[in-house]
Scaffold this motif. Structure first.
Motif, PDB file in Angstrom:
ATOM      1  N   GLU A 100       0.793  -1.234   0.000  1.00  0.00           N
ATOM      2  CA  GLU A 100       0.000   0.000   0.000  1.00  0.00           C
ATOM      3  C   GLU A 100       0.819   1.274   0.000  1.00  0.00           C
ATOM      4  O   GLU A 100       0.339   2.309  -0.422  1.00  0.00           O
ATOM      5  CB  GLU A 100      -0.981   0.021   1.174  1.00  0.00           C
ATOM      6  N   THR A 134      -8.908   2.098   2.351  1.00  0.00           N
ATOM      7  CA  THR A 134      -7.790   2.677   1.588  1.00  0.00           C
ATOM      8  C   THR A 134      -8.293   3.285   0.282  1.00  0.00           C
ATOM      9  O   THR A 134      -7.841   4.344  -0.132  1.00  0.00           O
ATOM     10  CB  THR A 134      -6.691   1.631   1.258  1.00  0.00           C
ATOM     11  N   SER A 142      -8.719  11.998  -1.049  1.00  0.00           N
ATOM     12  CA  SER A 142      -7.581  12.910  -1.166  1.00  0.00           C
ATOM     13  C   SER A 142      -7.419  13.386  -2.608  1.00  0.00           C
ATOM     14  O   SER A 142      -7.003  14.524  -2.842  1.00  0.00           O
ATOM     15  CB  SER A 142      -6.322  12.282  -0.567  1.00  0.00           C
ATOM     16  N   LEU A 162      -7.326   4.830 -10.225  1.00  0.00           N
ATOM     17  CA  LEU A 162      -7.338   4.352  -8.845  1.00  0.00           C
ATOM     18  C   LEU A 162      -7.613   2.842  -8.821  1.00  0.00           C
ATOM     19  O   LEU A 162      -8.770   2.416  -8.881  1.00  0.00           O
ATOM     20  CB  LEU A 162      -8.418   5.123  -8.062  1.00  0.00           C
ATOM     21  N   ASN A 175     -10.286   6.527   1.099  1.00  0.00           N
ATOM     22  CA  ASN A 175      -9.370   7.610   1.503  1.00  0.00           C
ATOM     23  C   ASN A 175      -8.590   8.157   0.320  1.00  0.00           C
ATOM     24  O   ASN A 175      -8.376   9.369   0.215  1.00  0.00           O
ATOM     25  CB  ASN A 175      -8.402   7.129   2.591  1.00  0.00           C
ATOM     26  N   GLU A 176      -8.167   7.270  -0.565  1.00  0.00           N
ATOM     27  CA  GLU A 176      -7.413   7.752  -1.730  1.00  0.00           C
ATOM     28  C   GLU A 176      -8.318   8.603  -2.624  1.00  0.00           C
ATOM     29  O   GLU A 176      -7.905   9.655  -3.117  1.00  0.00           O
ATOM     30  CB  GLU A 176      -6.806   6.575  -2.517  1.00  0.00           C
TER      31      GLU A 176
END
Ligand code: SAH
Ligand code: SF4
Ligand code: F3S
Length: 464
Positions: free
Chosen positions: A162, A205, A212, A176, A208-209
């Motif tokens: 990760e 994960t 952001s 993504l 959250n990615e």
């Protein structure tokens, strides 16, 4: 588990090597990526690590200290291109012996390819497969300092690393990955062998990615996986989530952005997923749903686990629930044992659905796959005739669909200049390209356009 300290230690070692041997101010890397978006996303991680190691980037191999081709194995043609382009690096290596030439990606996971590279291309110093990227600093250190020639493969590794840094190519469009590998074993396909077993990143994960990315101004996010509809398989019970639930969660993130995903497999494309798209705020109205063949007999031999009727049922439901849904697909022509009658079923399905566009391929035998051992009596020339027939059919459909769009208004994301350079190129939510006049400032922005003209499958528009 990845040992971050160890990675950092190697990064500093490689930096030291660079200090000693750099040709210019900063060592430069040249990365060329073949294949699908998964490879593009992998290359972004490679670039992230290289940047951490102090490399800059160049868009020509001529002045590079490190040259890497990230390869694709999906069809023979893809592999031939790589062999041709690697061969061309021989004289460069002779001129600048200190450069490190490396090959990675799906092709390198095949034993016979790795061996061929080893024998025929002695100037290639490093070969590594999929899921080895986290080890790049270590591998480069071994090549540069210890002078080793390395071949490392990793498709059997099921760990998701990760914390590999990413250096994204785009400033407003982002890839993504939500899962890696594939368990479907379609009989023609090499991907499960070179990418390993399917594994999903945790919802946390991924979300959250996405958050952001949206916070830092990205306007389009494309979730990636070989079969995104089966997302979540193998996650622990407390983290379990279906793909529809995952995109529902991402869709809740505030902001002005478009959410895309690919690829969907018809066997796992649920009504829940279509309802989710229909009720969402940010998810694109484009569904890429490869059907491969319109013949039930061939679908069985391909191990696709759906039939023509099941496929059409999903399409009907999608058309009913998602207004103006834009449908695209992948098709293979000339699968072993396919007859002209089978092919006619593919053609009739194409006519019935009315796709926006198609990705069409002539079957290419892949070593080690079940289909490569099946009888394949139809000549390439014959398959090519069928292929041309398919193209001609789709061209008419695309032209008709584009003509229907004239006079209507769409929200588009402006992506840059067209290839011929004078106009801007934008894309609708349905993934259809519109060319328009406009100011450079529009690049990376959403805007509303009216379609003014359709030239076959190219749309012209003006901002409103
Ligand atoms: N996971 C995705 C796509 C993977 S590869 C899916 O299942 O849809 C992209 C496309 O390449 C496939 O959809 C298929 O149409 C094509 N393809 C894969 N293997 C092939 C082969 N051996 N010959 C020709 N086309 C192939
Ligand atoms: Fe290949 Fe089938 Fe997996 Fe797609 S779903 S990657 S075509 S095996
Ligand atoms: Fe090619 Fe590997 Fe993608 S084989 S299509 S680059 S997963």
């Amino acid at each position: 588990m990845q040992n971050r300290n160890e990675t950092e230690q190697y990064i500093s070692l490689v930096e030291q090597v660079m200090e000693i041997r750099k040709r210019g101010e900063q060592p430069l890397a040249f990365i060329r990526t073949y294949g699908c978006q998964q490879n593009v996303a992998d290359s972004e991680q490679v670039k992230g690590l290289l940047a951490e190691m102090g490399y800059g980037f160049t868009d020509t191999p001529d002045n590079a200290d490190f040259i890497l081709f990230n390869t694709c194995a999906v069809r023979e043609h893809a592999e031939d291109r790589v062999f041709g382009n690697v061969g061309a690096l021989k004289s460069l290596k002779r001129k600048h012996p200190s450069i490190l030439i490396a090959l990675c990606g799906c092709m390198m996971e095949q034993e016979h390819i790795a061996q061929r590279i080893h024998k025929s291309f002695p100037f290639v110093g490093l070969v590594f497969g999929t899921n080895c990227i986290h080890d790049l600093p270590k591998m480069m250190y071994q090549c540069l300092v210890d002078g080793k020639r390395l071949i490392v493969r990793g498709s059997q590794d099921t760990v998701i690393y990760e914390d590999i840094p990413k250096r994204r190519d785009g400033t407003f469009k982002a890839w993504l990955p939500i899962m890696y590998g594939c368990d479907n074993f379609c009989t023609y396909c090499i991907v499960p062998y070179v990418r390993g077993r399917e594994r999903s990143r945790t919802p946390e994960t991924v979300i959250n990615e996405a958050k952001s990315l949206i916070e830092s101004g990205y306007k389009e996010i494309t979730l990636l996986g070989q079969n995104v509809n089966s997302y979540g398989k193998g996650l622990s019970d407390d983290k379990k989530m279906t793909f529809a639930q995952l995109i529902t969660e991402i869709d809740k993130i505030e902001g002005d952005y478009l959410l895309r995903f690919m690829t969907s497999h018809p066997k796992d494309c649920s009504k829940e997923l279509i309802d989710t798209i229909a009720n969402s705020k940010h998810i694109s109205t484009h569904l890429h749903l490869p059907f491969q063949s319109g013949s039930d007999r061939i679908l069985k031999r391909m191990n696709r686990h759906y039939d023509r009727e099941k496929y059409l049922e999903i399409i009907r439901y999608a058309k009913e629930k998602i207004p103006n849904v834009s449908l695209t697909s992948d098709i293979i022509v000339g699968f072993p044992g396919e007859t002209y009658e089978d092919f006619q079923e593919t053609l009739s399905l194409v006519e019935e659905v009315g796709f926006t566009s198609l990705f069409t391929f002539i079957y290419s035998p892949r070593k080690g796959t079940p289909a490569s051992k099946m009888d394949d009596p139809i000549s390439y020339e014959e398959k090519n005739r069928w292929f041309q027939e398919l193209l001609a059919t789709q061209e008419k459909i695309s032209a008709r669909r584009c003509a229907d769009m004239v006079g209507r208004q769409y929200r588009v994301l402006v992506e840059g200049y067209t290839n011929h350079g004078t106009e801007l190129q934008a894309r609708t939510s349905g993934n259809i390209i519109v060319e328009l006049q406009g100011n450079e400032n529009l690049i990376g922005q959403f805007c509303d356009v009216e379609v003014t003209e359709a030239k076959n499958w190219i749309l012209k528009g003006k901002t409103i």
